[in-house]
Design an enzyme around this catalytic site. Structure first.
Site, PDB file in Angstrom:
ATOM      1  N   LYS A 111      -9.757  -0.726  -0.974  1.00 45.31           N
ATOM      2  CA  LYS A 111      -9.818  -0.895   0.472  1.00 45.31           C
ATOM      3  C   LYS A 111     -11.256  -0.774   0.971  1.00 45.31           C
ATOM      4  O   LYS A 111     -11.949   0.187   0.658  1.00 45.31           O
ATOM      5  CB  LYS A 111      -8.931   0.145   1.158  1.00 45.31           C
ATOM      6  CG  LYS A 111      -8.824  -0.023   2.670  1.00 45.31           C
ATOM      7  CD  LYS A 111      -7.859   1.001   3.272  1.00 45.31           C
ATOM      8  CE  LYS A 111      -7.703   0.786   4.773  1.00 45.31           C
ATOM      9  NZ  LYS A 111      -6.768   1.764   5.376  1.00 45.31           N
ATOM     10  N   CYS A 126      -4.046  -2.990   4.516  1.00 46.20           N
ATOM     11  CA  CYS A 126      -3.796  -2.489   5.866  1.00 46.20           C
ATOM     12  C   CYS A 126      -4.813  -3.018   6.869  1.00 46.20           C
ATOM     13  O   CYS A 126      -4.950  -4.213   7.067  1.00 46.20           O
ATOM     14  CB  CYS A 126      -3.737  -0.973   5.858  1.00 46.20           C
ATOM     15  SG  CYS A 126      -2.885  -0.272   7.310  1.00 46.20           S
ATOM     16  N   GLU A 160       0.856  -1.194   0.000  1.00 45.25           N
ATOM     17  CA  GLU A 160       0.000   0.000   0.000  1.00 45.25           C
ATOM     18  C   GLU A 160       0.887   1.237   0.000  1.00 45.25           C
ATOM     19  O   GLU A 160       1.961   1.252   0.608  1.00 45.25           O
ATOM     20  CB  GLU A 160      -0.872  -0.028   1.261  1.00 45.25           C
ATOM     21  CG  GLU A 160      -1.712   1.222   1.478  1.00 45.25           C
ATOM     22  CD  GLU A 160      -2.297   1.289   2.882  1.00 45.25           C
ATOM     23  OE1 GLU A 160      -3.337   1.940   3.050  1.00 45.25           O
ATOM     24  OE2 GLU A 160      -1.711   0.690   3.815  1.00 45.25           O
TER      25      GLU A 160
END
Length: 535
Positions: A323, A374, A263
């Site tokens: 995401k 994440c 990321e």
């Protein structure tokens, strides 16, 4: 009912919060977890609803403020206080329910269901919630970890909570010299359910293999600011990939099937003409295999997308994962049309990050890839649905630069390893500067890179389409435990009200100087004069 003094209960709750924090990284003494959970049950014992809620809140404050203390130094003290206070409140709300649930036979079972339901709710609400601190996340490197392949994260949290509450019930029985055999047997049964999978782990058969190259390019400057020199961050990943291509050509490394970047390996739109786009094309051309790039993509004037983008050497950019869970007040401002802050770190969030919804695996070099970005790895609605939809291999693209000097990276890596066990899949983690690694389906780390270095990991990994029991169960453990909690609360509320009506006011609620509300009737001599013998 005579209630216990409040101060010792508050102290015991604080001790429980400390013990629970110590069961997670960085201290990571997992056998303290049932003791911490048990302290919660003992601290709220024999208290009314309001006092029990207060004691539960104290437990939550001590636990959560210390558990995510890394946020204070990485994101900011204001965000740390706000998020910790919201999450701690859930333990107070659970405390309000304890007196109701304790009225029921076998209360450790119902309280464990309620605890797990509370974890599920706070992990998704408000906004996208915060899963950090779920009991299951402390189980890595323990005999209980393999159980997650059978019952999932929710089921493992339930079993761990139940072990703590059974321990508390056993302690209560010992204090009053009550028969303890039944509760000892219950504790042994829960322990057996937790550790049996360690003896009989669920092995997922592999249907093939692939070679993956995981790139950690490093972050220049202070190391904790991805924007300090974001173009150099991208250049580091380009150069590392070109170096890998040179090693492959020289026979020093095997040719990978694809390359994984982290990321924020590009902090600007990689589709826009410029040095970032040119660098990506240069890396992909050198590797001659697809590169999964982590990039921030423009989505109009007011929004951005945080994406993993499959960049093919022939067809260019293709499949993309977005995401699912942007961080509120970190990556977007909720209700910006009502409140648009222009101060502190919030002023830096000029555009809101949109949430993705994709559950279909990415197609990379013929492999079905289940991706997460994440914090996505901590949510149950990201990786498990992709596995059920056919993901053969899992990847996590993360930019932990903001947390590189904190223990957040250790906590997130522990969660990631548990996801590999739960899904029965190999998992590759690419981080900008730590922690990068390759994890096998049993949770062991087969390769890792030192934080704050440039490294390329090239590993042969297995592929599978078979499902663990946890993947087959999906969201059902959370649903079933939620229904059990609702039923237990209703039943407990009825029992609690009846008991209060029978018990009457507690001595604690009767002031010493208050006149007697029910004065005794004047004593009548016996026998009554009218009944005296006639003389």
């Amino acid at each position: 009912m005579v209630q216990r003094p409040l101060l010792p209960a508050v102290g015991l709750a604080a001790v429980g919060g400390v013990l629970l924090t110590a069961s997670f990284e960085p201290v990571a003494i997992p056998w303290l977890l049932p003791l911490g959970v048990g302290c919660y049950a003992l601290a709220t014992r024999d208290l009314g609803v309001r006092r029990s809620g207060l004691v539960g809140l104290v437990f939550g404050v001590v636990f959560y403020f210390s558990h995510i203390s890394w946020m204070k130094d990485s994101v900011g003290p204001d965000a740390w206080v706000a998020l910790s206070a919201v999450e701690a409140a859930f333990y107070g709300l659970l405390g309000l329910a304890v007196p109701l649930l304790r009225r029921l036979p076998g209360w450790p079972l119902w309280l464990a269901a309620a605890w797990t339901t509370m974890e599920t709710i706070r992990s998704g609400w408000p906004f996208s919630g915060m899963p950090w601190g779920r009991l299951a996340f402390a189980a890595i490197d323990t005999p209980a970890a393999p159980a997650v392949a059978y019952v999932g994260m929710t089921g493992l949290s339930f079993l761990l909570a139940l072990s703590g509450f059974c321990l508390a019930r056993f302690a209560e029985a010992a204090l009053v010299r009550e028969r303890r055999r039944a509760w000892a047997a219950a504790a042994v049964g829960v322990l057996a359910a937790l550790v049996t999978p360690a003896v009989v782990p669920y092995d997922v058969p592999e249907a093939g293999s692939a070679t993956v190259a995981v790139v950690q390019g490093d972050v220049p400057g202070p190391g904790n600011d991805i924007l300090w020199d974001h173009e150099q961050v991208t250049r580091n990943h380009v150069d590392a990939t070109i170096g890998l291509a040179d090693d492959v050509a020289a026979g020093r490394a095997p040719r990978p099937d694809f390359v994984l970047w982290p990321e924020n390996s590009t902090a600007v739109d990689p589709f826009e003409p410029g040095r970032v786009n040119t660098g990506i094309r240069e890396a992909v051309e050198a590797a001659q295999v697809p590169v999964v790039v982590g990039g921030i993509v423009d989505d109009g004037a007011k929004h951005v997308l945080n994406q993993g983008i499959v960049w093919d050497p022939v067809t260019g950019a293709g499949d993309r994962y977005t995401k699912h869970h942007p961080v509120p007040y970190g990556e977007y401002i909720p209700f910006r049309d009502i409140w648009d802050p222009k101060f502190g770190q919030l002023a830096l969030i000029t555009r809101d990050m949109r949430s993705g919804t994709r559950t279909e695996p990415l197609r990379v070099a013929g492999v079905g890839l289940g991706d997460a970005i994440c914090f996505d790895v901590a949510y149950d609605d990201v990786m498990p649905p992709q596995v059920r939809d056919g993901a053969e291999l899992l990847t996590v693209q993360t930019s932990n630069a903001s947390f590189i000097f904190t223990h957040q990276i250790e906590q997130q890596f522990a969660i990631t390893r548990l996801r590999a066990i739960e899904a029965g899949r190999w998992l590759a983690v690419a981080s900008t500067n730590g922690q990068t690694g390759v994890i096998s389906p049993d949770g062991s780390v087969v390769a890792s890179a030192r934080p704050r270095t440039t490294a390329v990991l090239v590993e042969r990994v297995g592929l599978s389409t078979a499902l663990t029991p946890a993947m087959r169960l999906g969201p059902w453990p959370a649903r079933i435990l939620g229904l059990l909690t609702i039923g237990a609360l209703v039943s407990g509320a009825v029992t609690y009200r009846r008991r209060r009506e029978l018990d009457g006011p507690t001595l604690e609620n009767e002031p010493e100087d208050q006149p007697d509300r029910h004065p005794a009737e004047p004593r009548v001599p016996s026998p009554d004069p009218s009944e005296a013998p006639v003389v």
